[in-house]
Design a protein around this motif. Structure first.
Motif, mmCIF file in Angstrom:
data_model
loop_
_atom_site.group_PDB
_atom_site.id
_atom_site.type_symbol
_atom_site.label_atom_id
_atom_site.label_comp_id
_atom_site.label_asym_id
_atom_site.label_seq_id
_atom_site.Cartn_x
_atom_site.Cartn_y
_atom_site.Cartn_z
ATOM 1 N N LEU A 22 83.271 30.243 2.235
ATOM 2 C CA LEU A 22 82.447 31.044 1.346
ATOM 3 C C LEU A 22 82.764 32.503 2.223
ATOM 4 O O LEU A 22 82.994 33.396 1.784
ATOM 5 C CB LEU A 22 80.958 31.110 2.076
ATOM 6 C CG LEU A 22 80.383 29.972 1.195
ATOM 7 C CD1 LEU A 22 79.328 29.503 2.152
ATOM 8 C CD2 LEU A 22 80.213 29.662 -0.452
ATOM 9 N N SER A 23 83.629 32.765 3.019
ATOM 10 C CA SER A 23 83.237 34.093 3.772
ATOM 11 C C SER A 23 84.354 35.174 3.160
ATOM 12 O O SER A 23 84.291 35.575 3.211
ATOM 13 C CB SER A 23 83.558 34.133 5.765
ATOM 14 O OG SER A 23 84.114 33.438 6.002
ATOM 15 N N VAL A 42 71.677 27.461 0.695
ATOM 16 C CA VAL A 42 72.550 28.377 -0.370
ATOM 17 C C VAL A 42 72.733 27.717 -1.795
ATOM 18 O O VAL A 42 73.511 26.503 -2.015
ATOM 19 C CB VAL A 42 73.570 28.794 0.497
ATOM 20 C CG1 VAL A 42 73.460 29.346 -0.640
ATOM 21 C CG2 VAL A 42 72.861 29.528 1.858
ATOM 22 N N LYS A 43 72.175 28.205 -2.633
ATOM 23 C CA LYS A 43 72.298 27.526 -3.882
ATOM 24 C C LYS A 43 73.555 28.732 -5.016
ATOM 25 O O LYS A 43 72.293 29.595 -4.698
ATOM 26 C CB LYS A 43 71.687 26.969 -4.891
ATOM 27 C CG LYS A 43 71.039 25.589 -4.254
ATOM 28 C CD LYS A 43 70.854 24.548 -4.593
ATOM 29 C CE LYS A 43 70.483 23.395 -4.292
ATOM 30 N NZ LYS A 43 70.448 22.128 -4.771
ATOM 31 N N VAL A 84 61.318 22.143 -10.843
ATOM 32 C CA VAL A 84 62.269 22.260 -13.547
ATOM 33 C C VAL A 84 63.849 23.482 -12.400
ATOM 34 O O VAL A 84 64.307 23.705 -13.276
ATOM 35 C CB VAL A 84 61.545 23.120 -13.853
ATOM 36 C CG1 VAL A 84 60.450 22.168 -14.897
ATOM 37 C CG2 VAL A 84 60.686 24.467 -13.650
ATOM 38 N N GLY A 85 63.682 23.956 -11.617
ATOM 39 C CA GLY A 85 64.494 24.538 -10.946
ATOM 40 C C GLY A 85 64.460 26.095 -10.128
ATOM 41 O O GLY A 85 64.852 27.427 -9.960
ATOM 42 N N LYS A 86 63.418 26.540 -10.606
ATOM 43 C CA LYS A 86 62.522 28.029 -9.875
ATOM 44 C C LYS A 86 63.828 27.801 -8.843
ATOM 45 O O LYS A 86 63.782 29.285 -8.561
ATOM 46 C CB LYS A 86 60.947 28.080 -9.507
ATOM 47 C CG LYS A 86 59.940 27.476 -11.074
ATOM 48 C CD LYS A 86 58.582 28.110 -10.862
ATOM 49 C CE LYS A 86 58.436 26.775 -10.214
ATOM 50 N NZ LYS A 86 58.146 25.470 -10.582
ATOM 51 N N VAL A 91 66.841 31.182 -5.633
ATOM 52 C CA VAL A 91 68.151 31.483 -4.460
ATOM 53 C C VAL A 91 68.741 32.521 -5.166
ATOM 54 O O VAL A 91 69.488 33.322 -4.040
ATOM 55 C CB VAL A 91 67.949 30.094 -4.307
ATOM 56 C CG1 VAL A 91 68.767 30.359 -2.438
ATOM 57 C CG2 VAL A 91 66.547 30.172 -2.262
ATOM 58 N N ALA A 92 69.534 31.667 -6.236
ATOM 59 C CA ALA A 92 70.466 32.101 -6.828
ATOM 60 C C ALA A 92 71.301 33.281 -6.896
ATOM 61 O O ALA A 92 71.740 34.456 -7.089
ATOM 62 C CB ALA A 92 71.218 31.233 -8.014
ATOM 63 N N LEU A 93 69.590 34.175 -7.720
ATOM 64 C CA LEU A 93 69.750 35.986 -7.538
ATOM 65 C C LEU A 93 69.325 36.199 -6.687
ATOM 66 O O LEU A 93 70.579 37.245 -6.901
ATOM 67 C CB LEU A 93 68.686 35.843 -8.777
ATOM 68 C CG LEU A 93 68.781 35.558 -10.246
ATOM 69 C CD1 LEU A 93 67.538 35.890 -11.214
ATOM 70 C CD2 LEU A 93 69.653 35.692 -10.686
ATOM 71 N N GLY A 94 69.150 36.043 -5.967
ATOM 72 C CA GLY A 94 68.769 35.892 -4.325
ATOM 73 C C GLY A 94 70.747 36.924 -3.955
ATOM 74 O O GLY A 94 71.259 37.553 -3.530
#
Length: 234
Positions: A22-23, A42-43, A84-86, A91-94
């Protein structure tokens, strides 16, 4: 091999490898930003199965991933039933916002309300609101799972007003906007909150079957309850 490496448990070794990957991929600054955001997990968007949610337009989500709306101080609201994945999408947009250098914080609605209430009681509300307003992107997850009392609604309104047209937010809720009056226990406060939230906002409605149930079914964990869960219609 560094000394002591042979003493790691397989799990520690795996965590170390993942952290290093990741880093390398994101750089130290992003890695630190992700840690400070306090995500529940983390997704990324790469990990989201769009095929399982036909009501979602992947193009629209990729457009949001450019984070132009964050630069403009706009908001995104994900609405839909549980599972439903909200939260995954927020998190992904974050993570995308952090990659672009925006300071981000994730908080569950329930713990946010508790934190605001406690700060109010202890005479630290101003300090708390200031801290929550300094973050460029604030993600508030699961609005509507528990009703909010009148004081809570008022404190939430103060936070929304403070961030209005300055910082961006992602909100997730299992309730349609028409039910926000019930959540906040006061239609007047609810409509004042919605006015500010929706003035510059993209609403993404996710209909359809629970993403989580599908994942479990795929893994063969839910064969017995298949009939029940498929009765959920969009």
């Amino acid at each position: 091999g560094s000394p002591g490496q042979q003493n790691w448990t397989p799990r520690e070794f795996l965590e170390r490898v993942v952290a290093e990957e990741l880093s390398e991929k994101w750089g130290k600054r992003t890695e630190m930003g992700v840690r400070m955001a306090r995500f529940p997990f983390v997704k990324t968007l790469e990990g989201f199965d769009f095929e399982s949610q036909p009501s979602l337009d992947p193009k629209r989500i990729r457009e949001l991933a450019t984070c132009r709306w964050v630069a403009n101080g706009d908001n995104v609201v994900f609405l839909g039933p549980p599972g439903v994945g909200k939260t995954h999408l927020s998190v992904a947009l974050g993570v995308e916002a952090i990659r672009k250098g925006y300071r981000t914080l994730f908080v569950g609605a329930q713990s946010l309300m508790a934190g605001l209430g406690k700060a109010h009681q202890e005479g630290r509300l101003e300090e708390k609101l200031k801290a929550l307003s300094q973050v460029k992107l604030l993600i508030i997850d699961e609005i509507g799972y528990i009703p909010i009392d009148r004081l809570g609604a008022n404190l939430f309104f103060q936070l929304i007003s403070r961030r209005y047209e300055r910082g961006s937010m992602i909100l997730t809720s299992n309730q349609t906007y028409g039910n926000w009056g019930d959540i906040f226990g006061d239609p007047v406060i609810a409509s004042a909150i919605l006015d500010r939230v929706l003035h510059h906002a993209t609403t993404v409605n996710i209909k359809g079957e629970s993403y989580r149930l599908k994942e479990k079914k795929k893994a063969g964990l839910l064969s017995r309850t298949r009939e029940e869960s498929t009765t959920e219609v969009a």
